[in-house]
Design a protein around this motif. Structure first.
Motif, PDB file in Angstrom:
ATOM      1  N   HIS A  26     -40.319  -2.863  -9.634  1.00 28.40           N
ATOM      2  CA  HIS A  26     -40.323  -3.067  -8.419  1.00 28.40           C
ATOM      3  C   HIS A  26     -40.267  -4.724  -7.905  1.00 28.40           C
ATOM      4  O   HIS A  26     -39.621  -4.903  -7.113  1.00 28.40           O
ATOM      5  N   LEU A  29     -36.700  -6.089  -8.999  1.00 28.80           N
ATOM      6  CA  LEU A  29     -35.683  -5.626  -8.057  1.00 28.80           C
ATOM      7  C   LEU A  29     -35.868  -6.495  -6.710  1.00 28.80           C
ATOM      8  O   LEU A  29     -34.838  -6.808  -6.091  1.00 28.80           O
ATOM      9  N   LEU A  61     -25.020   1.228   2.486  1.00 23.15           N
ATOM     10  CA  LEU A  61     -24.592   1.906   1.175  1.00 23.15           C
ATOM     11  C   LEU A  61     -24.005   3.172   1.386  1.00 23.15           C
ATOM     12  O   LEU A  61     -22.990   3.685   0.802  1.00 23.15           O
ATOM     13  N   SER A  63     -24.800   6.124   0.875  1.00 25.49           N
ATOM     14  CA  SER A  63     -25.364   6.781  -0.198  1.00 25.49           C
ATOM     15  C   SER A  63     -26.185   6.253  -1.154  1.00 25.49           C
ATOM     16  O   SER A  63     -26.018   5.105  -0.932  1.00 25.49           O
ATOM     17  N   ASN A  64     -26.872   7.018  -1.862  1.00 29.68           N
ATOM     18  CA  ASN A  64     -27.787   6.244  -2.821  1.00 29.68           C
ATOM     19  C   ASN A  64     -27.317   6.478  -4.339  1.00 29.68           C
ATOM     20  O   ASN A  64     -27.367   7.594  -4.978  1.00 29.68           O
ATOM     21  N   PRO A  65     -26.297   5.615  -4.677  1.00 25.90           N
ATOM     22  CA  PRO A  65     -25.462   5.747  -5.822  1.00 25.90           C
ATOM     23  C   PRO A  65     -26.455   5.721  -7.308  1.00 25.90           C
ATOM     24  O   PRO A  65     -26.057   6.039  -8.420  1.00 25.90           O
ATOM     25  N   PHE A  66     -27.796   5.539  -6.910  1.00 29.67           N
ATOM     26  CA  PHE A  66     -28.647   5.370  -7.833  1.00 29.67           C
ATOM     27  C   PHE A  66     -29.870   6.488  -8.144  1.00 29.67           C
ATOM     28  O   PHE A  66     -30.471   6.521  -9.017  1.00 29.67           O
ATOM     29  N   SER A  67     -29.563   7.397  -7.229  1.00 25.99           N
ATOM     30  CA  SER A  67     -30.262   8.693  -6.999  1.00 25.99           C
ATOM     31  C   SER A  67     -30.215   9.457  -8.431  1.00 25.99           C
ATOM     32  O   SER A  67     -28.958   9.505  -8.837  1.00 25.99           O
ATOM     33  N   ASN A  68     -31.003  10.436  -8.663  1.00 23.93           N
ATOM     34  CA  ASN A  68     -31.060  11.352  -9.790  1.00 23.93           C
ATOM     35  C   ASN A  68     -30.226  12.332  -9.452  1.00 23.93           C
ATOM     36  O   ASN A  68     -29.853  13.416 -10.199  1.00 23.93           O
ATOM     37  N   ILE A  70     -27.351  14.278  -8.695  1.00 25.87           N
ATOM     38  CA  ILE A  70     -25.903  13.799  -9.078  1.00 25.87           C
ATOM     39  C   ILE A  70     -25.042  14.650  -8.092  1.00 25.87           C
ATOM     40  O   ILE A  70     -24.210  14.142  -7.557  1.00 25.87           O
ATOM     41  N   ASN A  73     -24.996  12.955  -4.798  1.00 23.06           N
ATOM     42  CA  ASN A  73     -24.010  12.027  -4.718  1.00 23.06           C
ATOM     43  C   ASN A  73     -22.663  12.387  -4.906  1.00 23.06           C
ATOM     44  O   ASN A  73     -22.008  11.616  -4.124  1.00 23.06           O
TER      45      ASN A  73
END
Length: 97
Positions: A26, A29, A61, A63-68, A70, A73
């Protein structure tokens, strides 16, 4: 009983280590975002302001390209409308000129 106590102690230490790793992630980042986005610390002086800045970044963004998640996304990416270039018509545009 001693074996259980040792295992519980081991578990507690692992949980502490996990929390420490999360805190470092945290912090790292946040520091990198502030540095790379050249954010003014005046914008980050309260939790409300921080949430506002984060909300703006997330909305940019789309969307959240880092989300789990898939599937979500992939859906977000495929459902994004095509950009409209000035001078070109957009079939989805319902406004009258």
């Amino acid at each position: 009983m001693a074996k259980i106590d040792k295992l519980q102690d081991k578990l507690r230490k692992l949980e502490e280590q996990i929390e420490k790793e999360k805190e470092e992630a945290h912090k790292g980042l946040g520091e990198e975002l502030v540095k790379r986005l050249d954010l003014d610390y005046e914008l980050l002086s309260t939790k409300k302001e921080i949430k506002s800045v984060v909300g703006l970044i997330v909305s940019e963004l789309n969307s959240n390209p880092f989300s789990n998640d898939i599937e979500k996304n992939e859906t977000d990416i495929s459902s994004d409308p095509e950009p409209v270039v000035s001078g070109q018509e957009n079939d989805n545009d319902t406004t009258q000129c």
